[in-house]
Design a protein around this motif. Structure first.
Motif, short mmCIF file in Angstrom:
data_model
loop_
_atom_site.label_atom_id
_atom_site.label_comp_id
_atom_site.label_asym_id
_atom_site.label_seq_id
_atom_site.Cartn_x
_atom_site.Cartn_y
_atom_site.Cartn_z
N UNK A 49 0.85 -1.20 0.00
CA UNK A 49 0.00 0.00 0.00
C UNK A 49 0.88 1.25 0.00
N UNK A 50 2.04 1.15 0.60
CA UNK A 50 2.95 2.30 0.73
C UNK A 50 3.79 2.52 -0.52
N UNK A 51 3.79 1.58 -1.45
CA UNK A 51 4.56 1.75 -2.68
C UNK A 51 5.17 0.44 -3.13
N UNK A 52 5.69 0.44 -4.35
CA UNK A 52 6.30 -0.74 -4.94
C UNK A 52 7.59 -1.10 -4.21
N UNK A 53 7.86 -2.40 -4.11
CA UNK A 53 9.07 -2.88 -3.44
C UNK A 53 9.69 -4.04 -4.22
N UNK A 98 0.17 -12.98 -7.38
CA UNK A 98 0.35 -12.73 -8.81
C UNK A 98 -0.73 -13.48 -9.61
N UNK A 99 -0.96 -14.75 -9.25
CA UNK A 99 -1.97 -15.56 -9.94
C UNK A 99 -3.36 -14.97 -9.79
N UNK A 100 -3.64 -14.38 -8.63
CA UNK A 100 -4.95 -13.80 -8.36
C UNK A 100 -5.06 -12.37 -8.91
N UNK A 101 -4.01 -11.89 -9.57
CA UNK A 101 -3.95 -10.52 -10.11
C UNK A 101 -4.16 -9.46 -9.04
N UNK A 102 -3.68 -9.74 -7.83
CA UNK A 102 -3.76 -8.75 -6.76
C UNK A 102 -2.51 -7.87 -6.74
N UNK A 160 -4.11 -1.89 -8.84
CA UNK A 160 -5.10 -0.94 -8.35
C UNK A 160 -6.29 -0.94 -9.29
N UNK A 161 -7.40 -1.36 -8.79
CA UNK A 161 -8.56 -1.49 -9.66
C UNK A 161 -9.77 -0.69 -9.18
N UNK A 162 -9.60 0.16 -8.19
CA UNK A 162 -10.67 1.02 -7.74
C UNK A 162 -10.73 2.21 -8.71
N UNK A 163 -11.94 2.70 -9.11
CA UNK A 163 -12.01 3.81 -10.08
C UNK A 163 -11.19 5.03 -9.66
N UNK A 164 -11.21 5.37 -8.38
CA UNK A 164 -10.46 6.54 -7.91
C UNK A 164 -8.96 6.29 -8.04
N UNK A 165 -8.51 5.09 -7.63
CA UNK A 165 -7.09 4.76 -7.75
C UNK A 165 -6.65 4.71 -9.21
N UNK A 166 -7.51 4.19 -10.08
CA UNK A 166 -7.19 4.14 -11.50
C UNK A 166 -7.07 5.56 -12.06
#
Length: 183
Positions: A17-21, A51-55, A86-92
Motif C-alpha cells: 500500500x505504501x509503494x512498490x518494493x 500474482x496468480x490472483x492478479x492482486x 489498483x482497480x478502484x475507479x479513484x485509484x485508477x
C-alpha cells in the motif's frame, strides 16, 4: 507463538500500500512486520499466489541488487519489483493522472501499470487491443482539460473492478477504434 503459515499475503498487500518494493525489500518488510523468521520459500509462495490472483503485479526491476557488478550473467529474483494492482475507479484515475508527472520514473511506472491492467482486462474480454492502448494514452495526453477529465474518468471506471466495467471498456475500445479508423 503464531502459526507457521501466518497470513503472509495479507501482510504483502498491506506493505505494498505504501509503494512498490523489490523482492528483497518485500522480504525485509514482511519479516519486520511479523516479527519472526519467515523463509524465502514461504514469501515466494505468497507472492506467486497474489500474482496468480492478479492482486499484485511486476512493476520493474531494481538493478541495485547487483551492487556494482559490471558483467551480469544471471538474473537475480531479488531485484524483481512488485506493486499492487489498483482497480478502484479513484485509484485508477490517480494512476492515469500520473502519466503527466514531471517525475519520469513515476510516469513510466504508471504507464506500465496501466498497460498491464489494460491488457489483462482486454484479454479477459477476448479483445486484442494492443494498438488501441497507445491511441488512448496519446489522446488523453493531447486533449484539453475538460475532454481529458471525461476520458480519464471513463477509462478509470472501465479499468476498475466495478460490475459493469467490462461493458464500459468495450464501449471505450469501440469509440477509439472508430476514431482511429480501425473499425
Amino acid at each position: 507463538m503464531m502459526p507457521r503459515k501466518y497470513n503472509i499475503d495479507r501482510v504483502i498487500l498491506e506493505v505494498l500500500q505504501e509503494g512498490d518494493l523489490s523482492r528483497v525489500e518485500l522480504g525485509e518488510r514482511i519479516r519486520s512486520e511479523i516479527g519472526f523468521a519467515v523463509t524465502d520459500k514461504t514469501i515466494n509462495e505468497a507472492i506467486f499466489k497474489l500474482l496468480k490472483a492478479s492482486r499484485i503485479t511486476v512493476t520493474g526491476y531494481d538493478l541495485g541488487v547487483y551492487d556494482g557488478v559490471e558483467r551480469v550473467q544471471s538474473l537475480k529474483p531479488d531485484g524483481i519489483v512488485f506493486g499492487l494492482v489498483q482497480r478502484d475507479p479513484v485509484e485508477m484515475n490517480l494512476l492515469i493522472r500520473k502519466l503527466e508527472s514531471e517525475n519520469l520514473h513515476e510516469s513510466e511506472s504508471a504507464l506500465n501499470k496501466l498497460r498491464k491492467i489494460f491488457m489483462t482486462k482486454t484479454g479477459e474480454l477476448g479483445v486484442d487491443a494492443e494498438g488501441i492502448f497507445s491511441t488512448i494514452v496519446n489522446e488523453i495526453l493531447s486533449l484539453d482539460q475538460d475532454q481529458k477529465r471525461i476520458i480519464t474518468q471513463k477509462l478509470a471506471y472501465a479499468l476498475s473492478d466495478e460490475d459493469d466495467a467490462p461493458e464500459q471498456l468495450r464501449h471505450l475500445i469501440t469509440y477509439f477504434e472508430i476514431r482511429a479508423g480501425n473499425f
